[in-house]
Write an enzyme that holds these catalytic residues in place. Structure first.
Site, mmCIF file in Angstrom:
data_model
loop_
_atom_site.group_PDB
_atom_site.id
_atom_site.type_symbol
_atom_site.label_atom_id
_atom_site.label_comp_id
_atom_site.label_asym_id
_atom_site.label_seq_id
_atom_site.Cartn_x
_atom_site.Cartn_y
_atom_site.Cartn_z
ATOM 1 N N HIS A 45 -6.175 19.913 6.307
ATOM 2 C CA HIS A 45 -6.173 19.195 5.036
ATOM 3 C C HIS A 45 -4.872 19.501 4.301
ATOM 4 C CE1 HIS A 45 -10.121 17.342 5.050
ATOM 5 N NE2 HIS A 45 -10.646 18.472 5.489
ATOM 6 N N ASP A 62 -1.183 15.019 0.902
ATOM 7 C CA ASP A 62 -1.988 13.822 1.141
ATOM 8 C C ASP A 62 -1.309 12.560 0.618
ATOM 9 O OD1 ASP A 62 -4.024 15.003 2.509
ATOM 10 O OD2 ASP A 62 -5.507 14.871 0.912
#
Length: 375
Positions: free
Chosen positions: A128, A157
């Site tokens: 992540h 992200d």
């Protein structure tokens, strides 16, 4: 088709095949700028009211179903772009990898969104935002002296991921329109974060950046580039780097003649300067300091909450943040264009007729298009 859009990408068709977070965000940016984005969803995966899934034409299709796969290939044949966010190799196993889609559309731009990239020893490792930040050195540079602090999931992200993807896709589209040749865009968050760190790498390479947190001008160590707590517990953000702005900041704080602040870039004085400025800010609530610094050149502004931000006069004047009828806040499409302005954001799902029309434009027969639109 009833679902029409305006913006510099109007007329561009995008097939969004799967992914979470950065992939959908990149496609949101394309949709915001006018592209028609057909978002393939699985049952139970409906985007609902998520802001980053706005502006799409959602269709429920399962590539593991042979008939649905035929429809996906028809859509790919009619689109300029396809985007997927699976682990490397998954799209190929589903029959929607770049080779399979380029067979039906050689000019297709195929965007791939991953954390580690399509190759390398960690290509199949899950991760992540925080992991990609950690590996690239970015997370090490953000936080307090004691601990790194994740900056939400904005940097890897969305900044190093979704925006990098959209930038790569538009670049490849220019090439495709000039040559008729499609290509694969490998958007890896570790690459994007590393690119975002370019200036810091430059500072470090020339010796003006210490490779430790809270020790540099831009990481909270400098008294003129940090936040300060006010009497009411709220904060002000200070960024008066240039000497004339620093002088204005000192004037408003009543510290202009304090010898402690005479040498702005004397790092040995930064702790004491920060402590003294913190004492001054703590004497008054944030509203007082907002009024004192409003309209000045001191580069000192309030730290607003997400609830407060849409009401700020500057953001409200530009309609930067739209509060929809249901209370959901939608950022305005960015950047802005004078000749091809974009539509205001909307979270409304297209009508079934619009979904069916988009499928028929791709060559799907009427019966199948209507059936898919009603799923």
């Amino acid at each position: 088709m009833g679902f029409t859009k305006s913006g510099p990408l109007a007329g561009i068709r995008v097939l969004e095949l799967g992914g979470i977070g950065p992939g959908p965000f990149g496609c949101m940016m394309l949709a915001d700028l006018g592209a028609t984005v057909i978002q393939v969803q699985r049952k139970g995966q409906a985007a609902g009211r998520q802001v980053i899934s706005r502006g799409r034409i959602p269709v429920l299709l399962n590539p593991k179903d042979p008939e649905d796969l035929k429809v996906i290939l028809q859509l790919a044949a009619s689109c300029d772009v396809a985007v997927e966010g699976f682990r490397p190799g998954v799209a190929e196993r589903l029959g929607v990898g770049p080779e399979q889609l380029h067979e039906v559309n050689p000019a297709l731009v195929y965007g791939r969104m991953t954390g580690w990239g399509q190759d390398g020893p960690w290509a199949q490792v899950p991760g992540h935002d925080i992991n990609y930040l950690g590996l690239t050195g970015a997370l090490h540079a953000i936080g307090t002296k004691e601990d790194p602090v994740p900056p939400l999931n904005l940097v890897a992200d969305f900044g190093g991921g979704g925006m990098l993807l959209a930038y790569g896709i538009v670049s490849a589209l220019v090439h495709a329109k000039m040559t008729g040749e499609g290509q694969v865009v490998d958007a890896a968050m570790v690459d994007g974060v590393s690119a975002l760190m370019s200036m810091i790498h430059g500072f470090h390479g020339t010796g003006i950046w210490k490779d430790e947190r809270a020790s540099n001008m831009l990481d909270g160590a400098a008294p003129f580039y940090r936040t300060y707590r006010c009497a009411d517990g709220r904060h002000m953000a200070v960024g008066c780097i240039e000497p004339q702005f620093y002088a204005e900041w000192l004037r408003i704080l009543g510290l202009k003649d304090d010898p402690l602040f005479a040498k702005q870039h004397d790092r040995s004085q930064w702790p004491a300067q920060s402590a003294r400025a913190a004492e001054v800010f703590a004497e008054q609530p944030r509203q007082h300091w907002e009024q004192q610094f409003d309209g000045t050149d001191a580069c000192t502004t309030p730290v607003l909450s997400m609830t407060e931000a849409p009401q700020h006069p500057h953001l409200a004047d530009r309609s930067t943040l739209h509060t929809m009828d249901d209370g959901m806040v939608h950022p305005h499409p960015a950047p802005r264009f004078d000749r091809t302005p974009t539509d205001d954001p909307t979270d409304a799902r297209p009508a079934a007729d619009d979904i069916a029309a988009a499928l028929r434009e791709a060559g799907v027969d009427d019966e199948m298009a209507d059936a898919i639109a009603k799923r």
